[in-house]
Scaffold this motif. Sequence first.
Motif: not given
Lengths: 156, 355, 117
Positions: C101-103, C105-107, C109-111, C113
């Motif tokens: 999940a964290v990976v 969400f991280g990817l 979010a990088s797109l 925000f």
Amino acid sequence: MPEAGNPTDKATQTAYEKLAARHRPTAPAWGNLWRAFVIGGLICTAGQAVISFFEAHGYTPTTAAPPTVVVMIGLGSLFTGMGWYDALVTWGGMGGSLPITGFANSIVAPAMEYKREGPVMGVGAKMFTVAGPVIAYGLAAAFVVGAVRWFLGLAA
Amino acid sequence: MSRGVTRLDRGVYALAGVTVAGAAAVGGAKEGAGPLGPRFDLTIEDDLHGTTSFEAAEASLALQAVDQSLKKSGLARDAVDAVLGGDLLNQLYSTNFSARQHQIPLYGLFSACATFTEAVGLGAMLVAAGGVERALAMAASHHMAAERQFRYPIELGYQRALTASWTATAAGAVMLRPEMGEQASDNLGADRAVEGGVRVTAVTTGRVIDFGGHDPMDMGTAMAPAAADTLERHRSATGREWGDYDQILTGDLGVVGSRILVDLVRDGDRFRDRHEDCGRMLYSPDQDVHNGGSGAGCAAAVFAVWAYPRIQSGELRRVLMVATGALFSPTSYQQGESIPAIAHAVEFECIGRGA
Amino acid sequence: MSTFLWAFLVGGGLCTLAQVVVDRTPLLPAHVMVLFVVAGAAAGGLGVYEPLVKLAGAGASIPLPGFGYTMVEGIGKAVRHEGFLGLLTGSLSAASAGIKAVVLFGLAASLAFHPRS
């Protein structure tokens, strides 16, 4: 002023550190502690609310854990993306960093930040700057603990 | 006045015939909201400043500082012999990338937050020695770019220590040229009167001093001994006392470092009366910068917008500026090395007015 | 209701403990996060973390020691079924939902925000 040699000898360093320490503001220890307590407590209470939600929808306390973690990570990621999570940690310190939401913050923040360096060496590599060590040592510790328990026959 | 460099002691030089022809500074939004904000030549509202990265934004700030100081000195880019300057980013990103634009021959320098006085001192010596007619000294820093390189990603939450400094988003540049008179044949400079000018009278090159400070969140402690060393060497070689200066301006020691410095220098009480620190001047206490401002651009900007106009007007007749730099990197810090520091001094005097 | 109170107290308490370590030692928050995951794994192995989870629910499972505890529990379960191989598969399976999940969400979010000041 003591004569400078480089690196300065230990005695000079100690004397200087004593002099410098007199001029430093002392950390607002109690303030930091109660703020960490409040923020950490509130995040965990929110987590408990999510667990209760899943339990009310047919999950057991054990099966509710993974989806709760996912929801909390989602919230931590969203707050990071909106630019709120760093303010929360500035105020609440480890109260914001220690919960799993802080773990999400530690991945999402560099993922956002290193876009300019590209999707592979930027986002892909830098997102694990803080989370990588946490996962690596968590796995290693769990392996050691699990192995010891297995050899002692505790896990059976 | 004839130009020249006289060696007073090891690393201490008296200069003749060099003046500051103009100084300019560009700052970020937070700096613009600070006590010196209204005096900046330009302030930017957006941290990216129309670019796509904070590093490129810093380069753009550096270029604007160079161009503003050219404008104020009434010179074109191609009339300048050399730019001397630096910044905090790896391989002098913003200095080099701004030089790609301005195309002025470049000496890239690094002394961390002491880069500005290193550049002014070295530039003034080049001009005093003759041959170099116009040298431009600059320094730049950007809060976001520095955070990315030295600490954490922007959105990663962390608590700043009370002793931590706030890297300024700012760039400053000053133009150095020979004093007029014998330069009358120089049509680019003949229009400027000597009256009200600012002369560079002495330079002290710093030594790298390390008293074992380990905490990058407390650079005031790491840098104060370097400032004390340079101040003492400058004072003894030039034969002056603290009372001979209207202002002694250190760079970026902040609240903690300034208090330590008073303990370290000879005749601390008299020193304190004359002393002010750039890091304490750039922001107001309610701006949550803790120890104060830092960064290569901090001292450069404070000199350009605060000290230079005061020397020019004769309000301050002699000023000693000592910018300090912490020479650590993420690598040296992670390898457990203590933080070496350096401080470079430049002495300025008002020419003529009210003498 | 009392679980909520315990969640608040235990979760807050763990975070306060972490804050003490950050304030009183040279360790940085990243070090403390690693330290607490390892401590959670150790506490799980000693059998002291499970009662805490039973008592405080999210107060014990949401802070990072809970992450270490989860991985140890996963190994315990896996070795019962798979023997030795469980030592290698157990912890990642147990933590897989969180890590994946964290990976993701991280990817995402990088797109979605941009960092702001």
